[in-house]
Write a protein that holds these residues in place. Sequence first.
Motif, short mmCIF file in Angstrom:
data_model
loop_
_atom_site.label_atom_id
_atom_site.label_comp_id
_atom_site.label_asym_id
_atom_site.label_seq_id
_atom_site.Cartn_x
_atom_site.Cartn_y
_atom_site.Cartn_z
N PHE A 1 0.83 -1.20 0.00
CA PHE A 1 0.00 0.00 0.00
C PHE A 1 0.87 1.26 0.00
CE2 PHE A 1 -2.08 3.35 2.57
CZ PHE A 1 -3.18 3.61 1.78
N LEU A 2 1.88 1.28 0.85
CA LEU A 2 2.76 2.46 0.95
C LEU A 2 3.55 2.71 -0.33
CD1 LEU A 2 4.07 2.07 4.60
CD2 LEU A 2 2.36 3.70 3.75
N ILE B 1 -5.51 -11.74 5.84
CA ILE B 1 -4.48 -10.71 5.62
C ILE B 1 -3.07 -11.26 5.77
CG2 ILE B 1 -3.49 -8.58 6.56
CD1 ILE B 1 -6.31 -7.57 6.96
N GLU B 2 -2.85 -12.06 6.80
CA GLU B 2 -1.50 -12.58 7.06
C GLU B 2 -1.05 -13.62 6.05
OE1 GLU B 2 0.64 -11.23 9.09
OE2 GLU B 2 -0.87 -9.84 9.85
N ASN B 3 -1.98 -14.19 5.30
CA ASN B 3 -1.65 -15.28 4.37
C ASN B 3 -1.64 -14.85 2.91
OD1 ASN B 3 -1.52 -17.11 6.55
ND2 ASN B 3 -3.74 -17.31 6.51
N LEU B 4 -1.61 -13.56 2.65
CA LEU B 4 -1.61 -13.08 1.27
C LEU B 4 -0.28 -13.38 0.58
CD1 LEU B 4 -3.15 -9.51 1.76
CD2 LEU B 4 -4.28 -11.51 0.79
N THR B 5 -0.37 -13.76 -0.68
CA THR B 5 0.84 -13.90 -1.50
C THR B 5 1.27 -12.50 -1.93
OG1 THR B 5 -0.37 -14.03 -3.58
CG2 THR B 5 0.02 -16.12 -2.39
N GLU B 6 2.43 -12.38 -2.50
CA GLU B 6 2.91 -11.08 -3.00
C GLU B 6 1.91 -10.49 -3.98
OE1 GLU B 6 5.93 -9.14 -2.95
OE2 GLU B 6 6.72 -10.28 -1.25
N GLU B 7 1.44 -11.31 -4.91
CA GLU B 7 0.51 -10.84 -5.94
C GLU B 7 -0.83 -10.43 -5.33
OE1 GLU B 7 -1.82 -12.74 -9.70
OE2 GLU B 7 0.33 -13.21 -9.55
N GLU B 8 -1.34 -11.22 -4.41
CA GLU B 8 -2.61 -10.89 -3.75
C GLU B 8 -2.49 -9.60 -2.93
OE1 GLU B 8 -4.44 -15.38 -2.99
OE2 GLU B 8 -3.03 -14.52 -1.54
N LYS C 1 -4.61 -6.25 -3.55
CA LYS C 1 -5.40 -5.68 -2.45
C LYS C 1 -4.93 -4.26 -2.12
CE LYS C 1 -8.52 -5.59 0.59
NZ LYS C 1 -9.84 -5.25 0.12
N ALA C 2 -3.62 -4.03 -2.17
CA ALA C 2 -3.08 -2.69 -1.91
C ALA C 2 -3.57 -1.70 -2.95
CB ALA C 2 -1.55 -2.72 -1.88
N LEU C 3 -3.65 -2.13 -4.20
CA LEU C 3 -4.19 -1.26 -5.25
C LEU C 3 -5.67 -0.98 -5.00
CD1 LEU C 3 -3.79 0.34 -7.83
CD2 LEU C 3 -4.22 -1.76 -9.12
N ASP C 4 -6.41 -2.00 -4.56
CA ASP C 4 -7.82 -1.80 -4.22
C ASP C 4 -7.97 -0.78 -3.09
OD1 ASP C 4 -8.55 -3.69 -6.12
OD2 ASP C 4 -8.90 -5.30 -4.65
N LEU C 5 -7.12 -0.87 -2.07
CA LEU C 5 -7.16 0.09 -0.96
C LEU C 5 -6.80 1.50 -1.43
CD1 LEU C 5 -5.54 -2.01 1.92
CD2 LEU C 5 -7.95 -1.37 1.69
N THR C 6 -5.84 1.59 -2.33
CA THR C 6 -5.44 2.89 -2.88
C THR C 6 -6.60 3.50 -3.67
OG1 THR C 6 -3.12 2.24 -2.96
CG2 THR C 6 -3.77 4.08 -4.36
N LYS C 7 -7.26 2.69 -4.48
CA LYS C 7 -8.42 3.18 -5.23
C LYS C 7 -9.53 3.63 -4.28
CE LYS C 7 -7.66 0.43 -9.40
NZ LYS C 7 -8.15 -0.71 -10.20
#
Length: 170
Positions: free
Chosen positions: A8-9, A111-118, A122-128
């Motif tokens: 996200f950052l 959240i703790e089990n996300l792959t790099e791609e996931e 998700k970070a892009l979704d949060l940014t949007k």
Amino acid sequence: MKLLKEKFLNKDALYPTSYKEFILRLTRVADVSKSSGSDEEKAERGKAFGSVYECFMYATMLGIKAQYPLPFERGAAGTKFLQTKFWKPDNLVEYIFISLLALADFPFSEIENLTEEEADTKALDLTKSMEFYAKGGFELMATKSKESPHYFENAGNIVSFLQTMKPLAS
């Protein structure tokens, strides 16, 4: 959560280009570290926000508090500015991140089990989502500014506008 926050950052948030003039009116863009004593410099020093990202964070918090996200197509309609990882203060960035997570339709247990791609998706979704809330906040600010053109020139008004904001009726 660490991976998701890191992703996200590292995202670049955009703000709607249609608000560019409004944002620049509220934001210091000139170097005011050296004083020439001019009227223009005094006006620049008196602006509400020290940078575009501060104005964006304020609009995001305003949109979240008002529960007022507005759709925003990134592409050509958006203007890029400082990458999220450089925003300050850190605790305010953390607050926005956690608020967006709380508003997201995403199972916290995953959240703790996300792959790099996931995590990146998700970070892009949060940014949007942040951009949607920021657009809502900018719209609320622009509306208030139309009613009272110099309202946001007073730092006290900036604080009270956020404090008194209530969720808008759905």
